[in-house]
Design a protein around this motif. Structure first.
Motif, mmCIF file in Angstrom:
data_model
loop_
_atom_site.group_PDB
_atom_site.id
_atom_site.type_symbol
_atom_site.label_atom_id
_atom_site.label_comp_id
_atom_site.label_asym_id
_atom_site.label_seq_id
_atom_site.Cartn_x
_atom_site.Cartn_y
_atom_site.Cartn_z
ATOM 1 N N MET A 108 5.854 84.765 -33.298
ATOM 2 C CA MET A 108 6.986 84.913 -34.216
ATOM 3 C C MET A 108 7.144 83.663 -35.081
ATOM 4 O O MET A 108 7.437 83.752 -36.277
ATOM 5 C CB MET A 108 8.267 85.191 -33.442
ATOM 6 N N MET A 109 6.942 82.502 -34.460
ATOM 7 C CA MET A 109 7.066 81.253 -35.205
ATOM 8 C C MET A 109 6.045 81.190 -36.341
ATOM 9 O O MET A 109 6.355 80.765 -37.455
ATOM 10 C CB MET A 109 6.864 80.080 -34.247
ATOM 11 N N ALA A 110 4.836 81.631 -36.070
ATOM 12 C CA ALA A 110 3.767 81.516 -37.064
ATOM 13 C C ALA A 110 3.837 82.587 -38.147
ATOM 14 O O ALA A 110 3.582 82.304 -39.323
ATOM 15 C CB ALA A 110 2.408 81.581 -36.364
ATOM 16 N N TYR A 111 4.200 83.813 -37.768
ATOM 17 C CA TYR A 111 4.068 84.926 -38.700
ATOM 18 C C TYR A 111 5.389 85.456 -39.240
ATOM 19 O O TYR A 111 5.405 86.118 -40.276
ATOM 20 C CB TYR A 111 3.298 86.082 -38.033
ATOM 21 N N MET A 112 6.506 85.179 -38.551
ATOM 22 C CA MET A 112 7.770 85.778 -38.964
ATOM 23 C C MET A 112 8.765 84.791 -39.569
ATOM 24 O O MET A 112 9.545 85.149 -40.443
ATOM 25 C CB MET A 112 8.438 86.457 -37.754
ATOM 26 N N LEU A 113 8.763 83.552 -39.116
ATOM 27 C CA LEU A 113 9.815 82.624 -39.526
ATOM 28 C C LEU A 113 9.565 81.843 -40.816
ATOM 29 O O LEU A 113 10.537 81.374 -41.423
ATOM 30 C CB LEU A 113 10.125 81.650 -38.389
ATOM 31 N N PRO A 114 8.333 81.643 -41.277
ATOM 32 C CA PRO A 114 8.160 80.878 -42.523
ATOM 33 C C PRO A 114 8.986 81.385 -43.703
ATOM 34 O O PRO A 114 9.584 80.572 -44.423
ATOM 35 C CB PRO A 114 6.648 80.973 -42.787
ATOM 36 N N PRO A 115 9.098 82.719 -43.935
ATOM 37 C CA PRO A 115 9.951 83.157 -45.052
ATOM 38 C C PRO A 115 11.413 82.771 -44.860
ATOM 39 O O PRO A 115 12.112 82.451 -45.831
ATOM 40 C CB PRO A 115 9.778 84.684 -45.051
ATOM 41 N N PHE A 116 11.887 82.795 -43.611
ATOM 42 C CA PHE A 116 13.268 82.383 -43.350
ATOM 43 C C PHE A 116 13.459 80.904 -43.660
ATOM 44 O O PHE A 116 14.457 80.514 -44.270
ATOM 45 C CB PHE A 116 13.653 82.666 -41.900
ATOM 46 N N VAL A 117 12.502 80.086 -43.247
ATOM 47 C CA VAL A 117 12.614 78.646 -43.499
ATOM 48 C C VAL A 117 12.636 78.379 -44.995
ATOM 49 O O VAL A 117 13.417 77.550 -45.488
ATOM 50 C CB VAL A 117 11.452 77.889 -42.818
ATOM 51 N N ALA A 118 11.809 79.094 -45.756
ATOM 52 C CA ALA A 118 11.806 78.929 -47.216
ATOM 53 C C ALA A 118 13.161 79.301 -47.801
ATOM 54 O O ALA A 118 13.672 78.618 -48.702
ATOM 55 C CB ALA A 118 10.706 79.790 -47.830
ATOM 56 N N ILE A 129 15.251 71.907 -40.418
ATOM 57 C CA ILE A 129 14.860 72.905 -39.424
ATOM 58 C C ILE A 129 13.714 72.358 -38.581
ATOM 59 O O ILE A 129 12.675 71.955 -39.107
ATOM 60 C CB ILE A 129 14.428 74.224 -40.083
ATOM 61 N N ARG A 130 13.921 72.336 -37.265
ATOM 62 C CA ARG A 130 12.846 71.954 -36.336
ATOM 63 C C ARG A 130 12.458 73.195 -35.548
ATOM 64 O O ARG A 130 13.284 73.796 -34.870
ATOM 65 C CB ARG A 130 13.299 70.852 -35.383
ATOM 66 N N LEU A 131 11.193 73.596 -35.659
ATOM 67 C CA LEU A 131 10.698 74.797 -34.997
ATOM 68 C C LEU A 131 9.975 74.416 -33.713
ATOM 69 O O LEU A 131 9.096 73.553 -33.718
ATOM 70 C CB LEU A 131 9.772 75.570 -35.922
ATOM 71 N N VAL A 132 10.356 75.060 -32.618
ATOM 72 C CA VAL A 132 9.769 74.789 -31.306
ATOM 73 C C VAL A 132 9.083 76.064 -30.844
ATOM 74 O O VAL A 132 9.724 77.002 -30.384
ATOM 75 C CB VAL A 132 10.834 74.356 -30.285
ATOM 76 N N ALA A 133 7.766 76.124 -31.013
ATOM 77 C CA ALA A 133 7.014 77.311 -30.621
ATOM 78 C C ALA A 133 6.811 77.312 -29.116
ATOM 79 O O ALA A 133 6.245 76.386 -28.549
ATOM 80 C CB ALA A 133 5.659 77.342 -31.326
ATOM 81 N N SER A 134 7.314 78.352 -28.458
ATOM 82 C CA SER A 134 7.173 78.449 -27.016
ATOM 83 C C SER A 134 7.275 79.893 -26.589
ATOM 84 O O SER A 134 8.108 80.645 -27.099
ATOM 85 C CB SER A 134 8.268 77.630 -26.314
#
Length: 300
Positions: A108-118, A129-134
């Motif tokens: 989800m971090m790699a494929y779903m959240l980048p548009p939200f961060v933009a 925004i600090r993203l913690v992939a786990s």
């Protein structure tokens, strides 16, 4: 027993508790995002400061000594108290500037959240925004993150959760690989079909076998602890793997294998600590995440 008087390094306490929970330096290092030598040095420094031995090596496992057992509950209480102070301070912050950490599965971090961060960078440029992939269920009360996106409903009473909807998961493969194996159905012998699994692939094997697929361990030729690596191998045509529809629908060149097989429902929950929910910037990010997912047609 009598302890030496020391000033604790919180990193050492976290390293100690992670080793207790995971059972080995290597597993604890992965959880904390450290190298094994770094974590080992933190444990050694804590033992030196306290003047005791906390662990005994038993094969690959690290077993607690008597002194280690005595320290566990005290260390957990200390870390919880420190986290509560941080929660209270963060919860009362009304600034829309500053860091907000979000944890979610690696895929989800790699494929779903980048548009939200933009999007949030445009709407609230003062928020970092600090993203913690786990793929683990993070403990929000210990301040591993401010907001978590989870696939299970949290049970802790001090957490605030909002169900964003649900996606589904199914087996996917690249067009070229499915062309190569002739798009088998659920009734066929799958001895020649390669599957790609994560570390817990045996659970996946049991679940898929329960859906009627004729599988055994020999089908799993590739295993990865990374869901992103797993998906990249699927895209490269190396085999089949389970992935959620929200990710697959954004990936050209893949299709569902065994389309008649019933998919798996995957709920999506947005979670934060109830005290953090009163923080203006965390509340803003929480609400914007909810809006972002509400607009996504891959969630029901």
């Amino acid at each position: 027993m009598e302890w030496k008087s020391v000033s604790f390094d919180w990193n050492q306490i976290r390293a100690f508790l992670a080793t207790v929970d995971e059972g080995s330096f290597s597993a604890a290092a992965r959880v904390l995002g450290l190298t094994q030598p770094t974590l080992g040095r933190q444990i050694a420094a804590l033992e030196a400061d306290l003047g005791v031995t906390l662990f005994e090596r038993n094969g690959r496992r690290m077993d607690l000594t008597k002194s280690g057992l005595e320290l566990v509950e005290q260390a957990r209480a200390m870390l919880q108290a420190a986290g509560q102070i941080s929660l209270t301070a963060s919860g009362q912050s009304q600034s829309v500037e500053g860091e907000v950490s979000i944890t979610a599965t690696e895929a989800m971090m790699a494929y779903m959240l980048p548009p939200f961060v933009a999007s949030i960078r445009q709407q609230a440029p003062g928020i970092e925004i600090r993203l913690v992939a786990s793929d683990k269920v993070s403990d929000l009360t210990a301040r591993e993150a401010d907001i978590a996106i989870r696939h299970v409903q949290p049970e802790q009473p001090d957490l605030t959760a909002k169900k964003l909807g649900q996606t589904q998961a199914r087996l996917y493969g690249a067009y070229r690989y499915l062309d190569q194996i002739g798009r088998p159905d659920t009734n066929q012998d799958l001895a020649g079909v390669d599957f790609i699994g994560q570390d817990h692939y045996l659970r996946s094997l049991r679940v898929l076998s329960g859906r009627g697929l004729k599988l055994d361990r020999a089908n799993y030729k590739m295993i990865s602890s990374s869901s992103v690596t797993l998906w990249e191998m699927v895209k490269a045509g190396l085999g089949l793997a389970v992935m959620t529809d929200d990710v697959a629908q954004r990936t050209p060149g893949v299709e569902a294998a065994f389309p008649d097989m019933e998919p798996f429902d995957v709920p999506v929950w947005l979670v934060t600590h109830r005290e953090l929910h009163s923080s203006r910037r965390i509340r803003m990010v929480f609400d914007l995440l909810a809006e972002h997912f509400a607009k996504d047609t891959s969630y029901k």
